[in-house]
Design a protein around this motif. Structure first.
Motif, mmCIF file in Angstrom:
data_model
loop_
_atom_site.group_PDB
_atom_site.id
_atom_site.type_symbol
_atom_site.label_atom_id
_atom_site.label_comp_id
_atom_site.label_asym_id
_atom_site.label_seq_id
_atom_site.Cartn_x
_atom_site.Cartn_y
_atom_site.Cartn_z
ATOM 1 N N ASP A 1 70.519 2.562 -41.537
ATOM 2 C CA ASP A 1 70.325 1.267 -40.864
ATOM 3 C C ASP A 1 70.378 1.438 -39.342
ATOM 4 O OD1 ASP A 1 70.061 -0.010 -43.260
ATOM 5 O OD2 ASP A 1 72.090 -0.859 -43.283
ATOM 6 N N THR A 2 71.346 2.252 -38.883
ATOM 7 C CA THR A 2 71.486 2.480 -37.436
ATOM 8 C C THR A 2 70.263 3.196 -36.880
ATOM 9 O OG1 THR A 2 73.890 2.574 -37.628
ATOM 10 C CG2 THR A 2 72.922 3.542 -35.650
ATOM 11 N N LEU A 3 69.778 4.223 -37.603
ATOM 12 C CA LEU A 3 68.607 4.966 -37.134
ATOM 13 C C LEU A 3 67.369 4.063 -37.058
ATOM 14 C CD1 LEU A 3 69.009 8.319 -39.135
ATOM 15 C CD2 LEU A 3 69.466 7.936 -36.712
ATOM 16 N N VAL A 4 67.167 3.248 -38.078
ATOM 17 C CA VAL A 4 66.013 2.339 -38.078
ATOM 18 C C VAL A 4 66.145 1.322 -36.949
ATOM 19 C CG1 VAL A 4 64.799 0.540 -39.372
ATOM 20 C CG2 VAL A 4 65.536 2.617 -40.541
ATOM 21 N N LEU A 5 67.349 0.758 -36.815
ATOM 22 C CA LEU A 5 67.575 -0.251 -35.781
ATOM 23 C C LEU A 5 67.382 0.332 -34.384
ATOM 24 C CD1 LEU A 5 68.553 -3.261 -35.546
ATOM 25 C CD2 LEU A 5 70.809 -2.325 -35.081
ATOM 26 N N GLU A 6 67.974 1.514 -34.127
ATOM 27 C CA GLU A 6 67.876 2.122 -32.794
ATOM 28 C C GLU A 6 66.432 2.493 -32.461
ATOM 29 O OE1 GLU A 6 70.059 2.683 -30.389
ATOM 30 O OE2 GLU A 6 71.857 1.946 -31.375
#
Length: 684
Positions: A72-77
């Motif tokens: 989720d963090t990778l997609v969001l960033e």
């Protein structure tokens, strides 16, 4: 960033995020291996190690949650990086255009009161010689303000009495803008088809009534037709340097594209969703998904103009390429000092904590297996012999998962760092471009105002009467009310005596002799296309509220005799209000977060290659101060740009720098040289 919005489009985004997709696949494979290893432990070792197996199973559940958090963090960033990029370009596209168009409103307001044009309509003499004389004056204007392709003078009945474009067969105007302008007390801005430009489609025009000097009754209308297509081509060319997979558009209030950087895939005239409240929206171009962002203008000097929007789309398939642009990074320094990396490091640390617990369990399990292997119970000895294999497999899988976490967060750290360097370089180039565009107008203004007939007539007299001085003050004050970027305008005679000022607070300067080099240089020019600019230095012609001299540029042009155009009778000086104007330019170019706030630790400056500051958003750096510029920045030549990471103590910055390249003919062969750098510094 709206997490729900990202979640809604996650599958489309993930297909283009190769590194994230690969990470997800690897983690999924390892998770399946972990499940098989745990199941093997349950089958073969449950009697002696049920508690350990249960803990390993619960650790896998915790790790699965961490994996989801990581993805989720990778997609969001990744998504946020792209959205901030396209938002910046969309904002710049509309704001840089509106800055230009603000100048046009002042132009038409002043030119409509030009005494020669007023007298032309008032006299009603439309003989060939009279028309040729006024068209020559209009040509002088266009030679300085090259953003117009046509200028027309229309009488109150709609007859076109003078215009410039010989390829434009104008005789009569029945366009509604004629009545609108004559009914209005100010300019009228219109965009659409007009009979002032038959066959040219939509045209951006600025019109204002030409009024009787005594009664104020409308005598006719002055129309300036702006080179909108040419201006947008220049803006698009500059902004496309940010990325080659951007489509940049200007949309009207209905979402119709009125200008586009990609006429083939996103043609002018097509409508696009505005979606002004969304952090981004997903659009389709040529059957492919694009990330899109639309923004309204922030305005300039209170000017908003027609309800247009900056709109940018970026191709999803190429939006997440990990391009480091040749930069080498010290990843350890980034991990230690970069403020944006905190949430990624938190994910890493959480996984390390879980793995540390798992490692402790594995060690205890190995001790237990060693003890049980000497037990009398045969079945327990068999399970004890199987347990180390299960524990070793789980530990190996855990180590691989941890490696994937570190690699993924490391890739993203490098990606975001590269993006910050790219942004800093782009914004530095934008800042210096805005400065060049603004100062281009200053060079135009002083040359045109020097051709004011009353100035030329009054200064050609042996002695300036008080009535004439007051008239000059009135004209200067009116100009200054339209062109608010100046603190003062002043006229001086052939000996350098100041004879009139626009600012009543500066009338005390009248009678003073100016000995500055730019004055003598100006008085030696006879060509109306030439001008002179002071050095950027302190002058008591530009003072603070407490009377202290401040740094600025003063633009100058010669005033020649009406009767003898090759004889200089004086000059005009325009004092650029540099402190607020330069600060506004730089502030507009600082990077923003998703809510439009300036990113913490960001600052911008204009600086000479020697390190002398012209302007800075950092109050600790005043105009005239000298800073130590990195050598790589000082060596840039015209139009070049670069970016580098710079460490200051425990803080890390992406610093972008761009060398002035001029605008149109300004600093590109007009005889004026002024090497300047735009510098944007962003904390990372």
């Amino acid at each position: 960033m709206d997490r729900e919005l990202v979640k809604r489009h996650e599958q489309t985004l993930l297909r283009a995020m190769n590194s994230v997709d690969a990470c997800q696949n690897v983690l999924g494979r390892l998770d399946r291996q972990w499940t098989r290893a745990t199941l093997t432990g349950k089958i073969n070792c449950s009697r002696i190690a049920q508690t350990l197996i249960d803990f390993i199973s619960s650790t896998q559940d915790n790790f699965s949650s961490l994996q989801r958090n990581l993805l989720d963090t990778l997609v969001l960033e990744n998504t946020q990086k792209v959205v901030l990029e396209i938002a910046a370009v969309a904002q710049v596209a509309i704001d840089i255009l509106k800055r230009n168009l603000f100048e046009r409103t002042a132009d038409v307001g002043f030119l409509a009161t030009d005494d020669d044009i007023v007298q032309f309509l008032l006299a009603g003499d439309y003989t060939r010689d009279a028309v040729a004389a006024i068209e020559e004056r209009l040509a002088e204007y266009r030679n300085k303000y090259t953003v117009y392709w046509e200028i027309a003078v229309i009488d109150a009945g709609g007859t076109v009495r003078a215009h410039l474009d010989r390829q434009n067969p104008l005789q009569h105007c029945a366009d509604p803008l004629l009545a609108q302008a004559m009914d209005s007390e100010q300019y009228v801005e219109t965009y659409g088809p007009t009979d002032l430009a038959p066959g040219r489609g939509d045209v951006l025009a600025y019109s204002q009534a030409i009024r009787h000097p005594a009664s104020g009754a409308p005598l006719g209308v002055l129309a300036l037709l702006f080179d909108f297509e040419g201006e947008m081509a220049g803006i698009f060319e500059s902004l496309k340097r940010s990325s080659d997979d951007l489509v940049i558009m200007i949309l009207d209030e209905t979402g119709r594209a009125i200008a586009t950087s990609d006429a083939m895939n996103a043609p002018q005239g097509r409508r696009y969703p505005l979606a002004l409240r969304d952090a981004f929206h997903m659009a389709q171009l040529g059957g492919e998904p694009y990330l899109a962002k639309t923004l309204a203008t922030k305005g300039y000097q209170g000017f908003i103009g027609l309800p247009w929007y900056g709109h940018v789309q970026k191709r999803v398939a190429t939006a997440f390429r990990n391009d480091r642009s040749g930069h080498d990074f010290d990843e350890a320094a980034i991990r230690q000092n970069a403020i944006f990396s905190a949430r990624l490091i938190e994910v890493e640390e959480a996984s390390e904590n879980v793995l540390s617990d798992l490692e402790l369990v594995v060690q205890n399990g190995e001790i237990m297996a060693a003890k049980k292997s000497v037990q009398a119970d045969v079945s327990e000895r068999v399970e004890a012999q199987a347990l180390p294999h299960v524990l070793g497999e789980v530990k190996k899988i855990g180590d691989q998962v941890q490696h994937v976490f570190q690699e993924s967060t490391g890739d993203l750290l490098r990606l975001v760092t590269s993006s910050r360097l790219h942004d800093a370089q782009f914004l530095a180039a934008l800042a210096i471009d805005i400065m060049d565009r603004n100062l281009y107008e200053r060079a135009n203004d002083c040359r045109w105002w020097a051709l004011t007939s009353d100035f030329r007539r009054f200064l050609d007299q042996p002695r300036l009467g008080e009535a004439d001085r007051n008239r000059m003050r009135e004209i200067l004050a009116y100009i200054n009310s339209l062109y608010t970027v100046y603190s003062n305008l002043f006229v001086y005679d052939r000996e350098g005596h100041v004879v009139a000022c626009s600012n009543p607070n500066e009338h005390r300067r009248e009678g003073r002799v100016l000995h500055e080099p730019y004055v003598a240089e100006t008085l030696s020019i006879t060509d109306s296309q030439l001008y002179r600019v002071s050095a950027f230095e302190t002058t008591d012609l530009y003072t603070s509220a407490d009377g202290l001299a401040r740094h600025t540029y003063i633009y100058n042009a010669p005033i020649t005799s009406l009767a003898r155009p090759d004889t200089v009778v004086g000059g005009i000086g325009v004092v650029f209000d540099s402190e607020p104007q330069f600060l506004s330019m730089l502030t507009d170019c600082l990077p923003r977060d998703g809510q439009g706030g300036i990113l913490e630790g960001s600052e911008g400056m204009f600086v000479e290659p020697s390190g002398r500051i012209v302007a800075s958003t950092n109050p600790e750096h005043a105009p005239g101060d000298v800073i130590d510029l990195a050598g790589v920045f000082c060596q840039l030549s015209c139009g070049q740009l670069t970016a580098h990471l710079v460490a200051e103590g425990e803080q890390l910055y992406a610093v972008g720098c761009a060398h002035s390249a001029g605008y149109r003919e300004f600093k590109r062969g007009d005889g004026y040289t002024n090497d300047l750098l735009g510098v944007i510094r962003v904390r990372i």
